[in-house]
Design a protein around this motif. Structure first.
Motif, short mmCIF file in Angstrom:
data_model
loop_
_atom_site.label_atom_id
_atom_site.label_comp_id
_atom_site.label_asym_id
_atom_site.label_seq_id
_atom_site.Cartn_x
_atom_site.Cartn_y
_atom_site.Cartn_z
N CYS A 98 0.72 -1.16 0.28
CA CYS A 98 0.30 0.12 0.11
C CYS A 98 0.80 1.40 -0.05
CB CYS A 98 -0.67 -0.37 1.27
SG CYS A 98 -2.21 1.60 1.76
N ASN A 100 2.18 2.31 -3.45
CA ASN A 100 1.46 2.63 -4.30
C ASN A 100 1.83 4.36 -4.55
OD1 ASN A 100 0.98 0.48 -5.50
ND2 ASN A 100 -1.65 0.52 -4.18
N TYR A 101 1.71 4.86 -2.82
CA TYR A 101 2.16 6.60 -2.18
C TYR A 101 2.80 6.44 -2.87
CZ TYR A 101 1.88 10.30 0.55
OH TYR A 101 1.61 11.99 1.13
N GLN A 102 3.10 7.78 -3.91
CA GLN A 102 4.24 8.51 -4.50
C GLN A 102 4.36 10.22 -3.53
OE1 GLN A 102 2.43 9.17 -8.38
NE2 GLN A 102 3.07 7.15 -8.67
N GLU A 118 -10.08 -2.93 -12.01
CA GLU A 118 -9.46 -1.70 -12.92
C GLU A 118 -9.71 -0.54 -12.29
OE1 GLU A 118 -10.11 -0.06 -17.18
OE2 GLU A 118 -9.77 -2.02 -16.86
N LYS A 133 -8.59 0.26 -8.83
CA LYS A 133 -7.15 0.36 -8.45
C LYS A 133 -6.65 1.79 -9.55
CE LYS A 133 -4.57 -2.34 -10.92
NZ LYS A 133 -4.31 -2.87 -11.73
N GLU A 134 -7.67 1.98 -10.06
CA GLU A 134 -7.23 3.83 -11.24
C GLU A 134 -7.88 4.88 -9.32
OE1 GLU A 134 -8.90 6.25 -14.50
OE2 GLU A 134 -9.27 3.72 -15.12
N GLY A 157 -5.72 4.61 -6.80
CA GLY A 157 -4.25 5.27 -7.88
C GLY A 157 -4.62 7.10 -7.90
N LYS A 158 -5.73 7.52 -7.81
CA LYS A 158 -6.38 8.65 -7.68
C LYS A 158 -6.20 9.75 -6.26
CE LYS A 158 -9.76 8.82 -11.32
NZ LYS A 158 -8.41 10.08 -12.50
N LYS A 184 -2.41 10.11 -5.25
CA LYS A 184 -1.79 11.25 -6.63
C LYS A 184 -1.60 12.17 -5.51
CE LYS A 184 -2.69 8.32 -10.94
NZ LYS A 184 -3.11 9.42 -12.54
#
Length: 133
Positions: free
Chosen positions: A8, A11-13, A122, A125-126, A129-130, A133
């Motif tokens: 997890c 995934n963090y940016q 999908e 996951k999207e 991802g949002k 960000k």
């Protein structure tokens, strides 16, 4: 740290400030400063707000207004992107369910169910991802 937590966290940016953010903030600050300066010059000397709208205070107020306005815009943008994502995937899933209701072939039904499961995966996951960000 557990492996699930590591996954997890990968995934963090870390957010970075880009040129677009700087120019957007600078233009907002300039617009707020101009508006406050224009408003302060239109006040009479006897007005209560005249003391709070001196040249020294206006830059601070403009910075605070820019921060609040940018924060609100980012929340609205995030919610809008999630609504569009929801609309996009729900439309595809409704279409597949409509096709599934028109057939009796178990192989086709199984194939459509698999496609629906893939679409849900999908979409999740999207959406995650949002969030990061």
């Amino acid at each position: 740290m557990k492996s699930a937590e590591k996954g997890c966290m990968s995934n963090y940016q870390k957010s970075t400030i880009g040129k677009r953010d700087v120019f957007g903030g600078a233009s907002l600050t300039a617009a707020f400063t101009y508006t406050l300066l224009t408003y302060s010059k239109s006040l009479d000397e006897s007005d209560f707000l005249k003391a709070f709208l001196s040249d020294a205070h206006i830059s601070i107020y403009a910075g605070i207004l820019t921060y609040v306005f940018t924060f609100i815009l980012s929340l609205v943008s995030f919610e809008l992107s999630l609504k569009l994502l929801d609309w996009k995937y729900n439309r595809k899933i409704r279409c597949l369910k409509k096709l599934m209701s028109q057939t009796t072939n178990p192989k086709v039904i199984k194939s459509i169910e698999l496609k629906i499961d893939n679409l849900v995966h999908e979409a999740s996951k999207e959406a995650v991802g949002k969030q990061f960000k």
